[in-house]
Design a protein around this motif. Sequence first.
Motif, PDB file in Angstrom:
ATOM      1  N   LYS A 260       0.857  -1.189   0.000  1.00 15.60           N
ATOM      2  CA  LYS A 260       0.000   0.000   0.000  1.00 15.60           C
ATOM      3  C   LYS A 260       0.893   1.238   0.000  1.00 15.60           C
ATOM      4  CE  LYS A 260      -2.049   1.353   3.773  1.00 15.60           C
ATOM      5  NZ  LYS A 260      -2.935   1.435   4.952  1.00 15.60           N
ATOM      6  N   PHE A 261       0.583   2.185  -0.883  1.00 18.63           N
ATOM      7  CA  PHE A 261       1.334   3.434  -1.014  1.00 18.63           C
ATOM      8  C   PHE A 261       0.432   4.585  -0.587  1.00 18.63           C
ATOM      9  CE2 PHE A 261       2.278   7.073  -3.916  1.00 18.63           C
ATOM     10  CZ  PHE A 261       3.468   7.458  -3.312  1.00 18.63           C
ATOM     11  N   SER A 262       0.991   5.493   0.243  1.00 17.87           N
ATOM     12  CA  SER A 262       0.141   6.554   0.801  1.00 17.87           C
ATOM     13  C   SER A 262       0.869   7.900   0.785  1.00 17.87           C
ATOM     14  CB  SER A 262      -0.262   6.223   2.239  1.00 17.87           C
ATOM     15  OG  SER A 262      -0.902   4.980   2.320  1.00 17.87           O
ATOM     16  N   PRO A 263       0.590   8.749  -0.176  1.00 18.09           N
ATOM     17  CA  PRO A 263       1.082  10.131  -0.087  1.00 18.09           C
ATOM     18  C   PRO A 263       0.249  10.915   0.919  1.00 18.09           C
ATOM     19  CG  PRO A 263      -0.220   9.834  -2.081  1.00 18.09           C
ATOM     20  CD  PRO A 263      -0.130   8.490  -1.432  1.00 18.09           C
ATOM     21  N   GLN A 264       0.903  11.798   1.663  1.00 14.55           N
ATOM     22  CA  GLN A 264       0.192  12.562   2.690  1.00 14.55           C
ATOM     23  C   GLN A 264       0.846  13.924   2.886  1.00 14.55           C
ATOM     24  OE1 GLN A 264       2.377  10.725   6.667  1.00 14.55           O
ATOM     25  NE2 GLN A 264       0.500   9.749   5.947  1.00 14.55           N
ATOM     26  N   ILE A 265       0.062  14.860   3.379  1.00 16.50           N
ATOM     27  CA  ILE A 265       0.542  16.193   3.742  1.00 16.50           C
ATOM     28  C   ILE A 265       0.217  16.416   5.214  1.00 16.50           C
ATOM     29  CG2 ILE A 265       0.329  18.664   3.340  1.00 16.50           C
ATOM     30  CD1 ILE A 265      -0.413  18.085   0.469  1.00 16.50           C
ATOM     31  N   ILE A 266       1.235  16.770   6.000  1.00 13.13           N
ATOM     32  CA  ILE A 266       1.063  16.972   7.439  1.00 13.13           C
ATOM     33  C   ILE A 266       1.554  18.373   7.797  1.00 13.13           C
ATOM     34  CG2 ILE A 266       1.713  16.183   9.745  1.00 13.13           C
ATOM     35  CD1 ILE A 266       2.124  13.405   8.584  1.00 13.13           C
ATOM     36  N   TYR A 267       0.747  19.076   8.601  1.00 12.00           N
ATOM     37  CA  TYR A 267       1.147  20.401   9.095  1.00 12.00           C
ATOM     38  C   TYR A 267       1.446  20.294  10.576  1.00 12.00           C
ATOM     39  CZ  TYR A 267       1.517  25.453   9.223  1.00 12.00           C
ATOM     40  OH  TYR A 267       2.001  26.730   9.351  1.00 12.00           O
ATOM     41  N   SER A 268       2.586  20.849  11.012  1.00 12.57           N
ATOM     42  CA  SER A 268       3.017  20.766  12.408  1.00 12.57           C
ATOM     43  C   SER A 268       2.955  22.141  13.062  1.00 12.57           C
ATOM     44  CB  SER A 268       4.447  20.232  12.506  1.00 12.57           C
ATOM     45  OG  SER A 268       4.526  18.888  12.108  1.00 12.57           O
ATOM     46  N   PHE A 269       2.390  22.184  14.271  1.00 10.62           N
ATOM     47  CA  PHE A 269       2.338  23.404  15.060  1.00 10.62           C
ATOM     48  C   PHE A 269       3.167  23.197  16.330  1.00 10.62           C
ATOM     49  CE2 PHE A 269      -1.608  22.857  12.757  1.00 10.62           C
ATOM     50  CZ  PHE A 269      -1.858  24.094  12.205  1.00 10.62           C
ATOM     51  N   GLY A 270       4.268  23.921  16.470  1.00 11.52           N
ATOM     52  CA  GLY A 270       5.036  23.841  17.710  1.00 11.52           C
ATOM     53  C   GLY A 270       4.313  24.593  18.816  1.00 11.52           C
ATOM     54  N   ILE A 271       4.143  23.968  19.968  1.00 16.24           N
ATOM     55  CA  ILE A 271       3.373  24.595  21.056  1.00 16.24           C
ATOM     56  C   ILE A 271       4.261  24.987  22.241  1.00 16.24           C
ATOM     57  CG2 ILE A 271       1.234  23.444  20.415  1.00 16.24           C
ATOM     58  CD1 ILE A 271       1.718  21.389  22.540  1.00 16.24           C
TER      59      ILE A 271
END
Length: 237
Positions: free
Chosen positions: A196-207
Amino acid sequence: MIVNKKYFILFLLLGLSLNMSAQLSRRLKNNPRYDRKVIDFGFSIGLNYTDLRTRTLPDLSTQLPGYYRVYSETSPGYNIRIISKLRLGDHWDLNFSPGYAFTVRTLRFDILNQFTLEREMVERDIESSFLEFPVYFKFRADRIGNYRMYLLAGPKYNIDLASDQDVEDDRVFKLKRNEVYYDMGIGVDIYFEFFKFSPQIIYSFGITNQKVVDDTFLAAGLQGVYTRGLLINFTFE
């Protein structure tokens, strides 16, 4: 009577067509039992664009004369992760994806040189080598053919192996070694015959505030420094 026979033949053909379509759909699905696995593993590679969000003192020019503004620039970095997945239900997974990430950020300080009394732009490059420990809850939509959309979110803890937190050098802009984030993203599972191949976009918020309190002029004008990042990731399971 002829009309009834026509309707009967029409419904018969329609039923046969639907049956053949269903059989064809099942035949075209790759790895149809893949999502029934309770535990699964994989890996991912990707690019990251990590920036620094700075918060300056209010009335900066009044409180700290000669300190005008701070700019942040980012360069593309890379990351590698190991994926371990626990199936919680038909639509929910729990993912733990420890890994390594490298990135370089640049802070540009628009200040007045204390010796020449001329306005200048001072640059500080911040190189980071992160050990990452993200934990994601993943919600998956219904599978359509060989595709399945999903959303994910969860906390992430980072350790910066290249941090200069304890370095005593006024020419270095320091950031703390440990950091906590909140991540959220979207992606799609694409099912092939054997993986299974999965492209993804993740946004990170430093807290967590990453500023190290020291006696340098560059750090004096800042209340806080927070990380934000965009990850373009490609996973293989």
